[in-house]
Design an enzyme around this catalytic site. Structure first.
Site, mmCIF file in Angstrom:
data_model
loop_
_atom_site.group_PDB
_atom_site.id
_atom_site.type_symbol
_atom_site.label_atom_id
_atom_site.label_comp_id
_atom_site.label_asym_id
_atom_site.label_seq_id
_atom_site.Cartn_x
_atom_site.Cartn_y
_atom_site.Cartn_z
ATOM 1 N N HIS A 279 0.812 -1.202 0.000
ATOM 2 C CA HIS A 279 0.000 0.000 0.000
ATOM 3 C C HIS A 279 0.860 1.273 0.000
ATOM 4 O O HIS A 279 0.345 2.377 -0.245
ATOM 5 C CB HIS A 279 -0.923 0.006 1.223
ATOM 6 C CG HIS A 279 -2.256 0.622 0.953
ATOM 7 N ND1 HIS A 279 -2.426 1.690 0.088
ATOM 8 C CD2 HIS A 279 -3.494 0.336 1.413
ATOM 9 C CE1 HIS A 279 -3.701 2.030 0.043
ATOM 10 N NE2 HIS A 279 -4.380 1.221 0.852
ATOM 11 N N ASP B 285 -2.399 2.368 -4.437
ATOM 12 C CA ASP B 285 -3.646 2.649 -3.747
ATOM 13 C C ASP B 285 -4.662 1.572 -4.099
ATOM 14 O O ASP B 285 -4.465 0.781 -5.038
ATOM 15 C CB ASP B 285 -4.173 4.035 -4.132
ATOM 16 C CG ASP B 285 -3.238 5.137 -3.662
ATOM 17 O OD1 ASP B 285 -2.597 4.948 -2.611
ATOM 18 O OD2 ASP B 285 -3.140 6.177 -4.358
#
Length: 446
Positions: free
Chosen positions: A417, A421
């Site tokens: 992450h 995204d």
């Protein structure tokens, strides 16, 4: 070195030719012959001087390993470049070969010892390996040595108790020695053994019975590769901000295509057409659209790549390895299948090199071959994502308002992450789903 047999033959010939010589001449000639023999032995021993073999260079990042096994033991003969030992490292197994033909004289390390590059490993004595085993002709010649150099293996037999009734201590043909004394001794021994056996049986019956079931334990030292894998996996969990997204793929179209063309591909290209090549091609196309899934973090920078080096997870007896298919973005189905098959065979045979596993940018792991339905694969750092394939199962699904049975595979994408995204990760997985459900779209992709 001069053998005893050669020296013995020389002595015998010297004695035969010295019938007409005086004792002083014989003695003087024998002394001169001894001097020459010692010189010949000295020079021959220097020619066969033993050599110490060291642990070879393994790779730039590897300085030590574990001596896993000795293929050749002390006293064994070897030919040049024949395997003598195997050293296990945290990435690959390195074989140590003989630099020349000869005989292994000494091991300088034991199995399971840690050895470093440049350390003395074993001692080899040069020589032809084929000369170590004497031929039948040489064996027959050895039996014709002079009598003063041979040991008589046929010793005279011990005299028998009935020697006065035989000739030369031997029984006449057809007769047998009396066995009354021996049979009486055996009867006594058997009678003495019976009470001992009865005592043992009583002791066994008196002992408490063990608990049902086995409670044994076995401790096995972890291999260097397993230790390295554990270290890398834990490093990935600690460093990456891992998140996993799932999707379901209808495999009907791809299975139909494979069923239609697999025999033709096998006949023309001698390779089996599987699902891995389709998923690999779909991933390379999706990575062009989502380049962050093909990137990595180095320090405070993000490195984007315009090529795809695809790591393919392969299970081996020693652990999970990830050989790399280089520039997969420029390959077709057949080329990808050939490369995966080639790397998979090398992995199972334990012949992968560091170059085969270095530098991957994206990983595919197929746990479905073992029957896995769901899973969350772990990112192979410094990569940004890994795709997990699973088993194909028939499920009821709704198509155009109708409930039908379709072969469904659940796929999972674990991503870092810090780089991707949720929107990018989900988009990537949806693109892979679209390409697999209709493989013709791969031909229309930019």
């Amino acid at each position: 070195m001069l053998s005893k047999r050669m020296i013995a033959v020389a002595r015998g010939r010297a004695l035969q030719s010295s019938k007409h010589l005086t004792p002083a001449a014989i003695s003087r000639g024998w002394n001169i012959a001894n001097v020459h023999a010692r010189r010949a032995q000295f020079h021959s021993s220097r020619l066969l001087q033993a050599e110490t073999v060291k642990v070879p260079q393994m790779a730039e990042s590897i300085s030590e390993g574990t001596l896993k096994s000795w293929t050749k033991q002390v006293g064994d003969t070897v030919t040049a470049d024949e395997e003598v030992a195997t050293i296990e490292t945290d990435k690959i197994d390195v074989t140590v070969n003989a630099p020349m033909s000869g005989k292994i004289v000494k091991h300088l390390a034991n199995e399971e010892d840690t050895v470093s590059v440049g350390q003395d490993l074993f001692v080899i004595e040069p020589g032809e390996a084929a000369a170590a085993a004497p031929s039948e002709g040489e064996k027959s010649k050895d039996t014709s040595e002079p009598s003063d150099q041979q040991v008589d293996k046929k010793l005279p037999s011990a005299p028998t108790p009935e020697g006065d009734k035989t000739e030369g201590g031997r029984l006449p043909p057809g007769s047998k020695p009396e066995e009354k004394g021996e049979s009486k001794k055996e009867d006594k021994v058997k009678k003495e053994e019976k009470p001992k056996k009865e005592e043992k049986k009583e002791k066994k019956e008196a002992a408490p019975r063990p608990a049902a079931g086995s409670r044994g334990e076995t401790r096995v030292k972890m291999s260097r590769m397993r230790l390295r894998i554990a270290e890398r996996l834990k490093e990935s969990q600690n460093a990456a901000a891992s998140l996993t997204t799932f999707n379901e793929i209808d495999m009907s179209s791809l299975m139909d295509m494979r069923k239609k063309y697999k025999d033709q591909v096998l006949k023309e290209h001698e390779v089996k057409l599987g699902f891995m090549s389709a998923f690999a091609k779909a991933c390379t196309l999706a990575l062009k659209e989502i380049p962050a899934a093909n990137a990595s973090i180095e320090g405070d920078e993000i490195v984007y790549r315009d090529y795809v080096d695809l790591s393919v997870a392969v299970a081996t007896p020693k652990g999970l390895v990830t050989p790399v298919v280089r520039n997969a973005e420029g390959m077709g189905f057949i080329d990808i299948e050939k490369e995966i098959s080639f790397l998979g065979k090398k992995a199972r045979d334990g012949k992968l090199t560091l170059e085969d596993m270095a530098g991957g940018t994206f990983t595919i792991s197929n746990g479905g071959v073992f029957g896995s339905l769901y899973g969350t694969p772990i990112i192979n750092l410094p990569q940004a994502a890994v795709l997990g394939m699973h088993a194909i199962k028939e499920k009821p699904v709704v198509v155009n308002g109708q409930i039908v049975i379709r072969p469904i595979m659940v796929v999972a994408l674990t991503y870092d992450h810090r780089l991707l995204d949720g929107r990018e990760a989900v988009t990537f997985l949806v693109r892979v789903k679209e390409y697999i459900e209709d493989p013709r779209k791969m031909l229309l992709a930019p």
